[in-house]
Design a protein around this motif. Structure first.
Motif, PDB file in Angstrom:
ATOM      1  N   VAL A   4      37.988  -1.207  25.288  1.00  0.00           N
ATOM      2  CA  VAL A   4      37.514  -2.399  24.568  1.00  0.00           C
ATOM      3  C   VAL A   4      36.456  -3.163  25.361  1.00  0.00           C
ATOM      4  O   VAL A   4      35.584  -3.797  24.763  1.00  0.00           O
ATOM      5  CB  VAL A   4      38.645  -3.350  24.101  1.00  0.00           C
ATOM      6  CG1 VAL A   4      39.478  -2.700  23.031  1.00  0.00           C
ATOM      7  CG2 VAL A   4      39.489  -3.887  25.231  1.00  0.00           C
ATOM      8  N   LEU A   8      39.932   2.598  18.221  1.00  0.00           N
ATOM      9  CA  LEU A   8      39.229   1.373  18.647  1.00  0.00           C
ATOM     10  C   LEU A   8      37.732   1.511  18.403  1.00  0.00           C
ATOM     11  O   LEU A   8      37.068   0.555  17.967  1.00  0.00           O
ATOM     12  CB  LEU A   8      39.517   1.084  20.123  1.00  0.00           C
ATOM     13  CG  LEU A   8      40.952   0.639  20.429  1.00  0.00           C
ATOM     14  CD1 LEU A   8      41.219   0.671  21.933  1.00  0.00           C
ATOM     15  CD2 LEU A   8      41.218  -0.763  19.864  1.00  0.00           C
ATOM     16  N   VAL A  48      47.098  -3.502  19.113  1.00  0.00           N
ATOM     17  CA  VAL A  48      47.522  -2.095  19.226  1.00  0.00           C
ATOM     18  C   VAL A  48      49.045  -2.106  19.230  1.00  0.00           C
ATOM     19  O   VAL A  48      49.671  -2.596  20.167  1.00  0.00           O
ATOM     20  CB  VAL A  48      46.967  -1.429  20.506  1.00  0.00           C
ATOM     21  CG1 VAL A  48      47.474   0.017  20.611  1.00  0.00           C
ATOM     22  CG2 VAL A  48      45.440  -1.458  20.504  1.00  0.00           C
ATOM     23  N   VAL A 103      41.776  -6.847  23.166  1.00  0.00           N
ATOM     24  CA  VAL A 103      42.929  -6.142  22.624  1.00  0.00           C
ATOM     25  C   VAL A 103      44.232  -6.838  23.015  1.00  0.00           C
ATOM     26  O   VAL A 103      44.317  -7.493  24.057  1.00  0.00           O
ATOM     27  CB  VAL A 103      42.883  -4.672  23.136  1.00  0.00           C
ATOM     28  CG1 VAL A 103      43.316  -4.550  24.575  1.00  0.00           C
ATOM     29  CG2 VAL A 103      43.683  -3.753  22.268  1.00  0.00           C
ATOM     30  N   CYS A 135      43.115   1.676  26.778  1.00  0.00           N
ATOM     31  CA  CYS A 135      42.620   0.838  25.670  1.00  0.00           C
ATOM     32  C   CYS A 135      41.873  -0.379  26.211  1.00  0.00           C
ATOM     33  O   CYS A 135      40.834  -0.773  25.678  1.00  0.00           O
ATOM     34  CB  CYS A 135      43.775   0.369  24.786  1.00  0.00           C
ATOM     35  SG  CYS A 135      44.469   1.662  23.746  1.00  0.00           S
ATOM     36  N   VAL A 142      42.026  -7.071  18.768  1.00  0.00           N
ATOM     37  CA  VAL A 142      42.626  -5.992  17.976  1.00  0.00           C
ATOM     38  C   VAL A 142      44.068  -5.818  18.468  1.00  0.00           C
ATOM     39  O   VAL A 142      44.314  -5.778  19.677  1.00  0.00           O
ATOM     40  CB  VAL A 142      41.847  -4.672  18.167  1.00  0.00           C
ATOM     41  CG1 VAL A 142      42.538  -3.512  17.454  1.00  0.00           C
ATOM     42  CG2 VAL A 142      40.400  -4.825  17.679  1.00  0.00           C
ATOM     43  N   TYR A 162      44.015   6.736  20.252  1.00  0.00           N
ATOM     44  CA  TYR A 162      43.965   5.262  20.289  1.00  0.00           C
ATOM     45  C   TYR A 162      42.532   4.793  20.570  1.00  0.00           C
ATOM     46  O   TYR A 162      42.081   3.796  20.017  1.00  0.00           O
ATOM     47  CB  TYR A 162      44.884   4.721  21.389  1.00  0.00           C
ATOM     48  CG  TYR A 162      46.359   4.886  21.125  1.00  0.00           C
ATOM     49  CD1 TYR A 162      47.103   3.872  20.534  1.00  0.00           C
ATOM     50  CD2 TYR A 162      47.029   6.049  21.486  1.00  0.00           C
ATOM     51  CE1 TYR A 162      48.462   4.011  20.315  1.00  0.00           C
ATOM     52  CE2 TYR A 162      48.386   6.208  21.267  1.00  0.00           C
ATOM     53  CZ  TYR A 162      49.101   5.187  20.678  1.00  0.00           C
ATOM     54  OH  TYR A 162      50.458   5.332  20.448  1.00  0.00           O
TER      55      TYR A 162
END
Ligand code: CA2
Length: 156
Positions: free
Chosen positions: A50, A147, A17, A57, A46, A15, A143
């Protein structure tokens, strides 16, 4: 005793960010609006989230609209989804809206502050029509919530 299910490393692409202009200043100025955590703290949080979610990420920040467009274009091939805080470009950028639409990836728009409690020019987002959802006003937790939402969307 029941075993806790171990999460397999993700087969999904990371992903992205993505943070826009001035977000590199997070934690260094205006803590009354944006809090005391830095962008490095956001990245750390983050990366921990994850791991829990079984995703991976990639993190990027730019102060330049064209660089953000390039990163979104590349994401179409490299990434499975996008979390985007476009900063002030949120309120001005047709280019970012077009790039997000062309990427055809699930995108969640995040704002640290509650943009609807602030000046009226911040109430309008050009990029929201390209987002599956919008999170505003929950600080950097936004954030992590983004996610979590993407993990649900992406997992079969
Ligand atoms: O609330 C948000 O996350 C915003 O996207 C932040 C943007 C603002 O233009 C949007 O309206 C809402 C501004 C980012 C600037 O970040 C700074 C952080 C600390 C010090 C100075 C700027």
């Amino acid at each position: 005793m029941a075993k806790k299910a171990a999460r397999r490393p993700s087969a999904l692409k990371p992903v992205l960010v993505l943070n826009g202009p001035n977000l590199n200043m997070l934690g260094k100025r205006q803590p009354q609006i944006y809090g005391r955590e830095t962008l490095a703290d956001v990245e750390k949080a983050c990366r921990i989230e994850v791991l829990r979610l079984g995703l991976t990420v990639e993190f990027a920040q730019s102060n330049h609209e064209g660089v953000l467009v390039d990163l979104i274009q590349a994401a179409r091939e490299k990434n499975s989804a996008i979390v985007i805080n476009a900063g002030a470009y949120t309120h001005t950028s047709v280019a970012l809206l077009d790039a997000l639409n062309a990427a055809e990836l699930p995108a969640v728009e995040v704002h640290i502050s509650n943009i609807y409690k602030r000046e009226s020019f911040r109430h309008r987002s050009y990029i929201s029509p390209a987002a599956v959802g919008v999170i505003a006003g929950l600080g950097i937790q936004g954030y992590l919530l983004a996610l979590q939402a993407l993990a649900r969307l992406l997992k079969p």
